[in-house]
Scaffold this active site. Structure first.
Site, PDB file in Angstrom:
ATOM      1  N   ARG A 169       0.840  -1.199   0.000  1.00  0.00           N
ATOM      2  CA  ARG A 169       0.000   0.000   0.000  1.00  0.00           C
ATOM      3  C   ARG A 169       0.874   1.248   0.000  1.00  0.00           C
ATOM      4  NH1 ARG A 169      -4.881   1.218   4.273  1.00  0.00           N
ATOM      5  NH2 ARG A 169      -3.224   1.127   5.844  1.00  0.00           N
ATOM      6  N   ASP A 453      -3.854   3.269  13.970  1.00  0.00           N
ATOM      7  CA  ASP A 453      -3.022   3.853  12.926  1.00  0.00           C
ATOM      8  C   ASP A 453      -3.547   5.241  12.612  1.00  0.00           C
ATOM      9  OD1 ASP A 453      -5.244   3.512  11.303  1.00  0.00           O
ATOM     10  OD2 ASP A 453      -4.350   1.955  10.049  1.00  0.00           O
TER      11      ASP A 453
END
Length: 540
Positions: A169, A453
């Site tokens: 990603r 996150d």
């Protein structure tokens, strides 16, 4: 053969790291420079278009499926490209940053897929950007052994046929990489992460029976997906591999993208492998886009917004139906629990919730789902094994019973829950603790037994902003105000000081994190992304 021409890219304000030249060799830099030259102007136009669309949402407080792409949605004949064997079975995916220890543990975890994350689970220090690339290069060459300097424990890869398939990603379109510049201008982080990984690994991955596979974050429209598709077409020609070798899974983690799922798959159809339901960023996007839409768009505490909320059910069921209609994988959301080594009872309760969540996803037709910790892999695996058996996926389950209207996707007030005072405290706690770790270079942080996150920090600070600006009155009679948020933040800072001690507190970035949270949570002008001002303070 003549040497490659010097790259027009310059490395700026960055310490030279060991083995950096293996990542930033002239040929790789020349490729990234060409990506930047060709595609950054379109990236810039699309970022402007985001602001224009946000202004339209502020004016109308609504969204709808696009009339100009109705033909794409109505056409039942098109499908995405057939799935490569390495991505056909995705029943459990583990996510995490690309540090060396995580690289080994994720590949060894028993999950089918590892989302190797340069985005929300990674603070983009120069060291993280470069060493993350090196760790992946070393993993494919089986040179990634690691010994923990503290515990002395050694880590090594299992046999190749037991390793997870990597799906990388890159950063979202909005983030730049300030350390890599062209004529004084930073290159988009997305092109840096994609370009370096693709250039160094695409051919080796093909030799390993896999390929360059990607997760695409923060996508807001099919036009942004079209840009990625054009990047893929150019990149494959540049290095001389067949078109369609790249595969991309798009995170439907913005509310605008939820109205363009068919169109996003269509734009990427030669390179698409699926869509993913990204819960926290999705909620963040709803708050961001409808922040001035009045009381009906006020979200309750983030933990009260489960995937069974009516508007979240609409989103996930539409995702499954859309993916399976087009022959793509539908990947479910994150189980973020981090098992406690000290409290078996906490684990028992949390594991039961994870099981229920994964059972629901498998029953709804998802082909796989995410976990944040290796201990959760067997739980998620059991849920999907029970439904899939020996089948690699359930794309044949078309979910033609699903019918979702435009209004249902934004029916936030269909959820019978309200913001709470404890929810405000929790948002402040997570915000300060996560931002402090991020400013030290950590993007995936265990806080109160959950892996947090950047997405969870975004929803935390956005909810503080929304509740204050909406004048929410909590169950204890207190009204959400800037002064109340400052009071709670000061109390949390004092509690952290007492919890960790003066020396550790002073050595950390706690005051800086406190101040940054209050800036992005209280400023009248809502900051588009927390990571933009945070990146200005990130050293290294």
């Amino acid at each position: 053969m003549s040497a490659p021409a010097p790259s027009p890219l310059a490395v700026v304000d960055a310490d030279t790291l060991p083995r950096q030249d293996e990542v930033l060799d002239p040929a790789a830099l020349a490729f990234v420079a060409e990506l930047h030259r060709r595609f950054t102007p379109r990236r810039d136009e699309l970022l402007i278009r985001r602001h224009e669309r946000r202004a339209e949402i502020a004016r109308t407080s609504t969204l709808d499926f696009l009339p100009e792409t109705a033909a794409v949605r109505a056409d039942d004949s098109w499908r995405v490209a057939p799935c490569p064997p390495a991505l056909n079975d995705r029943r459990v995916e583990i996510t995490g940053p690309t540090d060396r220890k995580m690289t080994i543990n994720a590949l060894n975890s028993g999950a089918r897929i590892w989302l190797a994350d340069f985005e929300d689970a990674s603070a983009p220090t120069w060291e993280n950007v470069i060493t993350g690339q090196l760790n992946l290069m070393d993993a494919y060459a089986r040179k990634v052994d690691y010994t923990d300097p503290v515990s002395g424990k050694s880590y090594a890869l299992k046999p190749a046929d037991e390793l997870a398939t990597v799906v990388t990603r890159p950063r979202g379109w909005h983030l730049d990489e300030r350390h890599l510049q062209f004529e004084g201008r930073a290159v988009p982080g997305a092109l840096v992460d994609f370009g370096l990984y693709f250039f160094h690994n695409a051919k080796r991955l093909i030799e390993l029976g896999k390929g360059p596979y990607f997760y695409l974050p923060k996508t807001e429209s099919h036009l942004e997906a079209r840009l990625w598709n054009d990047v893929f077409v150019f990149a494959q020609d540049y290095v001389g591999i067949p078109q369609g070798t790249v595969r991309a899974t798009v995170l439907i983690e913005t509310i605008t993208a939820a109205y363009e799922m068919d169109e996003i798959l269509y734009e990427l159809r030669d390179h698409a492998s699926g869509l993913n339901a990204g819960r926290w960023d999705y909620l963040f996007s709803i708050v961001k886009n409808f922040r001035d839409g009045g009381a009906k768009f006020v979200l309750p505490d983030r933990n009260a917004v489960t995937m069974t909320a009516p508007f979240m059910r609409a989103y996930t069921e539409l995702l499954v139906r859309t993916c399976h209609k087009r022959g793509a994988h539908a990947i479910g959301g994150m189980a973020a629990f981090i098992p406690s080594r000290r409290d078996p009872e906490v684990n028992k309760v949390a594991f039961a919730k994870v099981k229920d969540d994964k059972d629901r996803e498998a029953a709804d037709g998802f082909d796989g789902s995410w976990v944040a910790h290796p201990d959760l892999v067997p739980i998620a695996l059991a849920s999907f094994d029970a439904v899939l058996g020996e089948r690699p996926n359930q794309k044949d389950r078309l979910r033609e019973d699903v019918s979702v209207t435009a209004a249902e996707l934004i029916a936030v007030d269909s959820l019978d829950a309200r913001p709470t005072y404890q929810g405000l405290i929790g948002a402040v706690q997570v915000g300060i603790r996560y931002i402090e770790a991020w400013l030290r270079g950590l993007g995936a942080v265990a806080i109160f037994n959950l892996m947090e996150d950047a997405a969870t920090a975004e929803i935390s600070r956005s909810q503080i902003w929304q509740w204050i600006n909406a004048g929410v009155v909590f169950e204890n009679g207190e009204t959400a105000t800037a002064d109340l948020a400052r009071k709670i933040a000061a109390e949390e800072l004092a509690a952290i000081r007492g919890e960790i001690g003066e020396e550790a507190f002073t050595a950390g970035k706690w005051q800086q994190a406190h101040d940054l949270l209050l800036t992005v949570a209280l400023d009248e002008d809502y900051e588009e992304f927390l990571t933009l001002p945070a990146y200005e303070q990130l050293r290294g």
